[in-house]
Design a protein around this motif. Structure first.
Motif, PDB file in Angstrom:
ATOM      1  N   VAL A  84     -13.610  31.421  -3.090  1.00 14.00           N
ATOM      2  CA  VAL A  84     -12.531  30.443  -3.789  1.00 14.00           C
ATOM      3  C   VAL A  84     -11.512  30.517  -2.297  1.00 14.00           C
ATOM      4  CG1 VAL A  84     -10.872  30.454  -5.118  1.00 14.00           C
ATOM      5  CG2 VAL A  84     -12.913  31.842  -6.108  1.00 14.00           C
ATOM      6  N   ASP A  85     -11.050  29.520  -2.400  1.00 14.97           N
ATOM      7  CA  ASP A  85     -10.389  29.363  -1.219  1.00 14.97           C
ATOM      8  C   ASP A  85      -8.355  29.364  -2.355  1.00 14.97           C
ATOM      9  OD1 ASP A  85      -8.586  27.651   0.556  1.00 14.97           O
ATOM     10  OD2 ASP A  85      -9.366  26.421  -0.284  1.00 14.97           O
ATOM     11  N   VAL A  86      -8.150  30.333  -1.415  1.00 18.04           N
ATOM     12  CA  VAL A  86      -6.685  30.095  -1.911  1.00 18.04           C
ATOM     13  C   VAL A  86      -5.777  30.220  -0.997  1.00 18.04           C
ATOM     14  CG1 VAL A  86      -7.030  32.559  -3.639  1.00 18.04           C
ATOM     15  CG2 VAL A  86      -6.613  33.282  -0.922  1.00 18.04           C
ATOM     16  N   GLY A  87      -5.961  28.899   0.406  1.00 16.45           N
ATOM     17  CA  GLY A  87      -5.044  28.986   1.254  1.00 16.45           C
ATOM     18  C   GLY A  87      -4.570  30.153   2.420  1.00 16.45           C
ATOM     19  N   GLY A  88      -5.238  31.506   2.612  1.00 19.70           N
ATOM     20  CA  GLY A  88      -6.111  32.332   3.437  1.00 19.70           C
ATOM     21  C   GLY A  88      -6.859  32.344   4.432  1.00 19.70           C
ATOM     22  N   PHE A  89      -6.740  32.809   5.454  1.00 24.11           N
ATOM     23  CA  PHE A  89      -7.587  32.369   6.913  1.00 24.11           C
ATOM     24  C   PHE A  89      -9.065  32.946   6.676  1.00 24.11           C
ATOM     25  CE2 PHE A  89      -3.920  34.224   8.155  1.00 24.11           C
ATOM     26  CZ  PHE A  89      -3.774  33.605   9.144  1.00 24.11           C
ATOM     27  N   SER A  90      -9.738  33.309   4.814  1.00 26.78           N
ATOM     28  CA  SER A  90     -10.574  33.603   4.498  1.00 26.78           C
ATOM     29  C   SER A  90     -10.781  33.126   3.007  1.00 26.78           C
ATOM     30  CB  SER A  90     -11.227  35.036   5.013  1.00 26.78           C
ATOM     31  OG  SER A  90     -10.907  35.941   4.313  1.00 26.78           O
ATOM     32  N   THR A  91     -11.888  32.656   2.501  1.00 23.35           N
ATOM     33  CA  THR A  91     -12.250  33.201   0.701  1.00 23.35           C
ATOM     34  C   THR A  91     -11.689  34.310   0.243  1.00 23.35           C
ATOM     35  OG1 THR A  91     -14.642  32.719   1.363  1.00 23.35           O
ATOM     36  CG2 THR A  91     -13.380  30.725   1.118  1.00 23.35           C
ATOM     37  N   ALA A  92     -11.713  34.434  -0.739  1.00 25.28           N
ATOM     38  CA  ALA A  92     -11.498  35.312  -2.371  1.00 25.28           C
ATOM     39  C   ALA A  92     -12.889  35.129  -2.870  1.00 25.28           C
ATOM     40  CB  ALA A  92     -10.233  35.150  -2.537  1.00 25.28           C
ATOM     41  N   LEU A  93     -12.910  35.991  -3.721  1.00 25.55           N
ATOM     42  CA  LEU A  93     -14.457  36.693  -4.024  1.00 25.55           C
ATOM     43  C   LEU A  93     -13.783  36.684  -5.459  1.00 25.55           C
ATOM     44  CD1 LEU A  93     -16.503  39.165  -1.953  1.00 25.55           C
ATOM     45  CD2 LEU A  93     -16.494  36.302  -2.081  1.00 25.55           C
ATOM     46  N   LEU A  94     -14.817  36.000  -6.007  1.00 23.54           N
ATOM     47  CA  LEU A  94     -14.139  36.209  -7.645  1.00 23.54           C
ATOM     48  C   LEU A  94     -15.013  37.004  -8.417  1.00 23.54           C
ATOM     49  CD1 LEU A  94     -12.298  35.596  -9.967  1.00 23.54           C
ATOM     50  CD2 LEU A  94     -12.330  33.436 -10.004  1.00 23.54           C
ATOM     51  N   PRO A  95     -15.962  37.820  -8.845  1.00 19.18           N
ATOM     52  CA  PRO A  95     -16.713  37.568  -9.793  1.00 19.18           C
ATOM     53  C   PRO A  95     -17.283  37.673 -10.540  1.00 19.18           C
ATOM     54  CG  PRO A  95     -15.881  39.800  -9.263  1.00 19.18           C
ATOM     55  CD  PRO A  95     -14.611  38.797  -8.953  1.00 19.18           C
ATOM     56  N   ILE A  96     -18.371  37.095 -11.257  1.00 23.95           N
ATOM     57  CA  ILE A  96     -18.774  35.737 -12.239  1.00 23.95           C
ATOM     58  C   ILE A  96     -18.298  36.278 -13.468  1.00 23.95           C
ATOM     59  CG2 ILE A  96     -19.982  34.732 -10.662  1.00 23.95           C
ATOM     60  CD1 ILE A  96     -21.931  35.945 -12.346  1.00 23.95           C
ATOM     61  N   LEU A  97     -18.291  37.587 -13.894  1.00 22.52           N
ATOM     62  CA  LEU A  97     -18.352  38.575 -15.204  1.00 22.52           C
ATOM     63  C   LEU A  97     -16.364  38.933 -15.102  1.00 22.52           C
ATOM     64  CD1 LEU A  97     -21.007  40.508 -15.614  1.00 22.52           C
ATOM     65  CD2 LEU A  97     -20.585  38.438 -16.261  1.00 22.52           C
TER      66      LEU A  97
END
Length: 244
Positions: A84-97
Motif C-alpha cells: 500500500v502506498d501511504v505517501g511515505g518513503f516506502s510502501t506499507a503492508l496490509l495483511p489480506i485478512l
C-alpha cells in the motif's frame, strides 16, 4: 533548556519533555526519545494531545506513526499482504485478512489503484510499516460495508497538506461540521495528507473538494460564513433555473 509548553516553535536538538517512570507517551513525527527525555528532530510547532506528542512541520512526505489513520492506495499484492502506498518513503503492508470478519474464503479482493482506509499498527525504522483495517470491539463485518476501515469506493480522493488533515482530525478545523449542515456526504481523513469524500452528486463532490482545500487558510468563523453564503447562492440559482 527543556520545552514543556504546547504550541511553541522548537528547533532540532531542543529537549522537549523529561520522562518519569511510568509515563506512557506516544511519540509522533519529529520527536525522538534520548536517554530519559524527548528531543526535537525537526523545526516546527510542538503539540501535545493527551499522551501523544509530535512536531507539526511543513513537510510533504508522510512519516508513519503507530495509531495514525491513513488513506492508502493498493499498488500490489502477494499471497499474504497488500502493498500500500501511504505517501511515505516506502510502501506499507496490509495483511489480506486484516479486515473485520475476513477469512481465507471470505475476504475483500482489492485491485491495484483501490483506495483503503486503515490505521498504522507497526512503524519500525528497520521494516515496512504495517496497516490494519480491524477495529477492536466492532460487530460489523466488512461485507456489510458499515465498518469504519476498509475499501473506499467511488467518491473523490483529495491530496492536501498533512497539517490540514491533522487539524481536521483534532477538531481544530470545522469544515466537515459546517458542510454537514447543508450537504449530506461521507468522508474519511488520513493523517498522511489524503481526504476522501463521497456525496449524492458530482456537483456536491466538486464543491466539497474545493471547500476542503480552501479551509486550510481560514478561521472557523470565516469558514462558516463562506459556506453559508455559498450554499445560499447555489440554492437561489437552482430555484431560479427551476422556475424558468
Amino acid at each position: 533548556m527543556i520545552v514543556e509548553s504546547n504550541d511553541v516553535f522548537v528547533f532540532p536538538g531542543d529537549k522537549l519533555f523529561k520522562l518519569e517512570n511510568g509515563d506512557n507517551i506516544r511519540i509522533g513525527q519529529g520527536v525522538v526519545k534520548r536517554g530519559d527525555g524527548l528531543v526535537a528532530l525537526k523545526p516546527g510547532y510542538l503539540h501535545k494531545d493527551g499522551n501523544k506528542i509530535w512536531i507539526e512541520t511543513a513537510q510533504k512526505r508522510y512519516i508513519p506513526t503507530v495509531g495514525d489513520l491513513v488513506i492508502g492506495i493498493i499498488v500490489d499484492r502477494s499471497s499474504d499482504f497488500y502493498q500500500v502506498d501511504v505517501g511515505g518513503f516506502s510502501t506499507a503492508l496490509l495483511p489480506i485478512l486484516a479486515f473485520e470478519g475476513a477469512t481465507k474464503r471470505n475476504r475483500p479482493h482489492l485491485s491495484a489503484g483501490s483506495a483503503v482506509y486503515a490505521r498504522v499498527v507497526s512503524a519500525d525504522r528497520d521494516s515496512e510499516p504495517q496497516l490494519s483495517c480491524l477495529l477492536p470491539g466492532t460487530q460489523h463485518s466488512w461485507v456489510t460495508g458499515e465498518t469504519i476501515f476498509g475499501e473506499l469506493s467511488q467518491g473523490n480522493l483529495i491530496h492536501c497538506s498533512i497539517s490540514l488533515c491533522r487539524n481536521i482530525l483534532l477538531g481544530r478545523n470545522s469544515v466537515f461540521t459546517e458542510l454537514g449542515k447543508y450537504i449530506p456526504f461521507e468522508q474519511a481523513t488520513g493523517m498522511n495528507g489524503r481526504i476522501w469524500v463521497r456525496s449524492q452528486s458530482a456537483g456536491h463532490i466538486v464543491l466539497l473538494s474545493n471547500l476542503i482545500i480552501c479551509s486550510e487558510n481560514m478561521t472557523n468563523d470565516q469558514l462558516s460564513a463562506m459556506i453559508k453564503s455559498l450554499v445560499s447562492k447555489i440554492s437561489t440559482q437552482t430555484s431560479t433555473t427551476t422556475s424558468v
